[in-house]
Design a protein around this motif. Sequence first.
Motif, PDB file in Angstrom:
ATOM      1  N   TYR A  44     -37.068 -53.106 -43.912  1.00 57.79           N
ATOM      2  CA  TYR A  44     -36.489 -51.771 -44.693  1.00 57.79           C
ATOM      3  C   TYR A  44     -35.956 -52.025 -45.836  1.00 57.79           C
ATOM      4  O   TYR A  44     -36.297 -51.129 -46.872  1.00 57.79           O
ATOM      5  CB  TYR A  44     -35.614 -50.957 -43.668  1.00 57.79           C
ATOM      6  CG  TYR A  44     -34.836 -49.956 -44.398  1.00 57.79           C
ATOM      7  CD1 TYR A  44     -35.492 -48.562 -44.776  1.00 57.79           C
ATOM      8  CD2 TYR A  44     -33.618 -50.006 -44.795  1.00 57.79           C
ATOM      9  CE1 TYR A  44     -34.768 -47.566 -45.438  1.00 57.79           C
ATOM     10  CE2 TYR A  44     -32.688 -48.852 -45.461  1.00 57.79           C
ATOM     11  CZ  TYR A  44     -33.488 -47.709 -45.858  1.00 57.79           C
ATOM     12  OH  TYR A  44     -32.702 -46.853 -46.137  1.00 57.79           O
ATOM     13  N   LEU A  45     -34.804 -52.885 -46.185  1.00 57.20           N
ATOM     14  CA  LEU A  45     -34.200 -53.181 -47.351  1.00 57.20           C
ATOM     15  C   LEU A  45     -35.283 -53.780 -48.362  1.00 57.20           C
ATOM     16  O   LEU A  45     -34.967 -53.473 -49.658  1.00 57.20           O
ATOM     17  CB  LEU A  45     -33.114 -54.175 -47.002  1.00 57.20           C
ATOM     18  CG  LEU A  45     -31.814 -53.787 -46.146  1.00 57.20           C
ATOM     19  CD1 LEU A  45     -30.958 -54.759 -45.856  1.00 57.20           C
ATOM     20  CD2 LEU A  45     -31.148 -52.653 -46.980  1.00 57.20           C
ATOM     21  N   LYS A  46     -36.122 -54.209 -48.081  1.00 56.89           N
ATOM     22  CA  LYS A  46     -37.137 -54.878 -49.040  1.00 56.89           C
ATOM     23  C   LYS A  46     -37.899 -53.695 -49.647  1.00 56.89           C
ATOM     24  O   LYS A  46     -38.327 -53.956 -50.648  1.00 56.89           O
ATOM     25  CB  LYS A  46     -38.029 -55.872 -48.468  1.00 56.89           C
ATOM     26  CG  LYS A  46     -37.453 -57.246 -48.197  1.00 56.89           C
ATOM     27  CD  LYS A  46     -38.593 -58.328 -47.582  1.00 56.89           C
ATOM     28  CE  LYS A  46     -38.034 -59.872 -47.565  1.00 56.89           C
ATOM     29  NZ  LYS A  46     -38.988 -60.601 -46.962  1.00 56.89           N
ATOM     30  N   GLU A  47     -38.084 -52.726 -48.685  1.00 62.50           N
ATOM     31  CA  GLU A  47     -39.126 -51.613 -49.340  1.00 62.50           C
ATOM     32  C   GLU A  47     -38.214 -50.732 -50.176  1.00 62.50           C
ATOM     33  O   GLU A  47     -38.810 -50.034 -51.046  1.00 62.50           O
ATOM     34  CB  GLU A  47     -39.473 -50.898 -48.085  1.00 62.50           C
ATOM     35  CG  GLU A  47     -40.416 -51.535 -47.352  1.00 62.50           C
ATOM     36  CD  GLU A  47     -40.950 -50.895 -45.851  1.00 62.50           C
ATOM     37  OE1 GLU A  47     -40.127 -49.701 -45.648  1.00 62.50           O
ATOM     38  OE2 GLU A  47     -41.660 -51.310 -45.200  1.00 62.50           O
ATOM     39  N   VAL A  48     -36.777 -50.723 -50.112  1.00 62.18           N
ATOM     40  CA  VAL A  48     -35.951 -49.497 -50.901  1.00 62.18           C
ATOM     41  C   VAL A  48     -35.169 -50.289 -51.934  1.00 62.18           C
ATOM     42  O   VAL A  48     -34.599 -49.572 -52.568  1.00 62.18           O
ATOM     43  CB  VAL A  48     -35.125 -48.874 -49.760  1.00 62.18           C
ATOM     44  CG1 VAL A  48     -36.117 -48.109 -48.689  1.00 62.18           C
ATOM     45  CG2 VAL A  48     -33.831 -49.528 -49.146  1.00 62.18           C
ATOM     46  N   THR A  49     -35.063 -51.451 -51.780  1.00 60.98           N
ATOM     47  CA  THR A  49     -34.408 -52.021 -52.859  1.00 60.98           C
ATOM     48  C   THR A  49     -35.280 -52.535 -54.097  1.00 60.98           C
ATOM     49  O   THR A  49     -36.377 -53.171 -53.896  1.00 60.98           O
ATOM     50  CB  THR A  49     -33.402 -53.478 -52.356  1.00 60.98           C
ATOM     51  OG1 THR A  49     -34.201 -54.367 -51.870  1.00 60.98           O
ATOM     52  CG2 THR A  49     -32.518 -52.710 -51.377  1.00 60.98           C
ATOM     53  N   LEU A  50     -34.931 -52.388 -55.335  1.00 65.81           N
ATOM     54  CA  LEU A  50     -35.742 -52.970 -56.394  1.00 65.81           C
ATOM     55  C   LEU A  50     -36.004 -54.416 -56.366  1.00 65.81           C
ATOM     56  O   LEU A  50     -37.071 -55.039 -56.519  1.00 65.81           O
ATOM     57  CB  LEU A  50     -35.043 -52.517 -58.009  1.00 65.81           C
ATOM     58  CG  LEU A  50     -35.819 -53.187 -58.998  1.00 65.81           C
ATOM     59  CD1 LEU A  50     -37.124 -52.364 -59.319  1.00 65.81           C
ATOM     60  CD2 LEU A  50     -34.963 -52.655 -60.292  1.00 65.81           C
ATOM     61  N   LEU A  51     -34.853 -55.280 -56.151  1.00 64.51           N
ATOM     62  CA  LEU A  51     -35.203 -56.726 -56.320  1.00 64.51           C
ATOM     63  C   LEU A  51     -35.952 -57.283 -55.099  1.00 64.51           C
ATOM     64  O   LEU A  51     -36.591 -58.226 -55.441  1.00 64.51           O
ATOM     65  CB  LEU A  51     -33.911 -57.516 -56.099  1.00 64.51           C
ATOM     66  CG  LEU A  51     -32.812 -57.189 -57.285  1.00 64.51           C
ATOM     67  CD1 LEU A  51     -31.691 -58.094 -57.239  1.00 64.51           C
ATOM     68  CD2 LEU A  51     -33.682 -57.430 -58.633  1.00 64.51           C
ATOM     69  N   GLY A  52     -35.930 -56.692 -54.047  1.00 60.66           N
ATOM     70  CA  GLY A  52     -36.860 -56.998 -52.889  1.00 60.66           C
ATOM     71  C   GLY A  52     -38.330 -56.451 -53.016  1.00 60.66           C
ATOM     72  O   GLY A  52     -39.176 -57.100 -51.959  1.00 60.66           O
ATOM     73  N   GLN A  53     -38.540 -55.387 -53.563  1.00 61.04           N
ATOM     74  CA  GLN A  53     -40.222 -55.013 -53.684  1.00 61.04           C
ATOM     75  C   GLN A  53     -40.982 -55.828 -54.330  1.00 61.04           C
ATOM     76  O   GLN A  53     -40.549 -56.859 -55.129  1.00 61.04           O
ATOM     77  CB  GLN A  53     -39.868 -53.527 -54.452  1.00 61.04           C
ATOM     78  CG  GLN A  53     -39.250 -52.526 -53.751  1.00 61.04           C
ATOM     79  CD  GLN A  53     -39.487 -51.096 -54.608  1.00 61.04           C
ATOM     80  OE1 GLN A  53     -39.314 -51.202 -55.674  1.00 61.04           O
ATOM     81  NE2 GLN A  53     -39.077 -50.173 -54.057  1.00 61.04           N
ATOM     82  N   PRO A  54     -42.264 -55.800 -53.741  1.00 59.61           N
ATOM     83  CA  PRO A  54     -43.306 -56.661 -54.587  1.00 59.61           C
ATOM     84  C   PRO A  54     -43.661 -56.053 -55.960  1.00 59.61           C
ATOM     85  O   PRO A  54     -43.842 -54.791 -56.031  1.00 59.61           O
ATOM     86  CB  PRO A  54     -44.356 -56.532 -53.734  1.00 59.61           C
ATOM     87  CG  PRO A  54     -44.348 -55.344 -52.715  1.00 59.61           C
ATOM     88  CD  PRO A  54     -42.624 -55.269 -52.604  1.00 59.61           C
ATOM     89  N   PHE A  55     -43.823 -56.695 -56.974  1.00 60.86           N
ATOM     90  CA  PHE A  55     -44.222 -56.196 -58.154  1.00 60.86           C
ATOM     91  C   PHE A  55     -45.592 -55.349 -58.143  1.00 60.86           C
ATOM     92  O   PHE A  55     -46.611 -55.947 -57.570  1.00 60.86           O
ATOM     93  CB  PHE A  55     -43.940 -57.354 -59.170  1.00 60.86           C
ATOM     94  CG  PHE A  55     -44.444 -57.120 -60.724  1.00 60.86           C
ATOM     95  CD1 PHE A  55     -43.923 -55.868 -61.037  1.00 60.86           C
ATOM     96  CD2 PHE A  55     -45.049 -58.069 -61.459  1.00 60.86           C
ATOM     97  CE1 PHE A  55     -44.448 -55.518 -62.447  1.00 60.86           C
ATOM     98  CE2 PHE A  55     -45.510 -57.608 -62.803  1.00 60.86           C
ATOM     99  CZ  PHE A  55     -45.012 -56.525 -63.308  1.00 60.86           C
ATOM    100  N   VAL A  56     -45.445 -54.414 -58.781  1.00 61.38           N
ATOM    101  CA  VAL A  56     -46.662 -53.514 -58.474  1.00 61.38           C
ATOM    102  C   VAL A  56     -47.976 -54.275 -59.437  1.00 61.38           C
ATOM    103  O   VAL A  56     -49.229 -53.920 -58.945  1.00 61.38           O
ATOM    104  CB  VAL A  56     -46.595 -51.977 -59.134  1.00 61.38           C
ATOM    105  CG1 VAL A  56     -45.875 -51.259 -58.328  1.00 61.38           C
ATOM    106  CG2 VAL A  56     -46.002 -52.097 -60.485  1.00 61.38           C
TER     107      VAL A  56
END
Length: 301
Positions: free
Chosen positions: A239-251
Amino acid sequence: MAEITASMVKELRERTDAPMMECKKALAEAGGDMAKAEEILRVKLGNKASKAAGRIAAEGIVGVSVGADGRLATMVEVNCETDFVAKNDDFLAFARNLAQLVADKAPADVAQLSALPLGEGTVESTRTALVGRIGENMSIRRFVRLQAKGRIASYVHGGAKIGVLVDVTGGDAELGKDLAMHIAASKPKALDASGVAAEAIETERRVAAEKAAEDAARSGKSIPPEILAKRVEGTVQKYLKEVTLLGQPFVKDDKLSIEQLLKSKGARVEQFALYVVGEGIEKRSSDFAAEVAAQAAAARG
């Protein structure tokens, strides 16, 4: 037992997009507590119960102003009733003027912004005159003013329905643009885990535990406490990876997280702001009465 009204069912359905009868059952189980009923639906239906959160129906635009040196930027959301008015030249100019006023005068809130001079009167008198001329209500909802630690990149998308400001130290102009576009597409709630509300994390933890318990009951197999704890923590970290900028996969490269991208460029995101027009004030356009009638007919048949 709390009375479950049609309006309560309607509100929960708008929040979750879950089937009407499931909403009614969840409200009954929760004793009329809307937040608890939403949790119950998430346990039963998984992430499908959250899908309404991204559905925006309120109209308006986001106005953005960025200084030539990229050190100061502002963003303001102005709402109206229809998309037709959101494209009106006078309405667009009003939003641009507000963004510039926020940059120049640094008002503390919407009330102070509304009292500032604009044209031959004030912001409020200009807004009132615009309402009278166009014949549709409009309001100033919110604004943000960012003083950069690095340099601010901006991005406006979808006819000014989404606006982004991102303050980046290091890197180059292309990186700033990429980050702003990523934020518009992925809509992070915070920069990192420290910016996510503790109650939101606790809700995810509770929902994950209840979902695991329900899955175990359905399968007839018990889950050892240590396995349950690891499963719950894994869900929270996802969940934290999904909602935090640093944790998200680059589009533009989903094998690379934003944190990894920044590290490779020797850059850092200091802060960001994201506005989605109408976010949090969604209006459902479907005919609820017709849906109720259809459900009743199906039940009788």
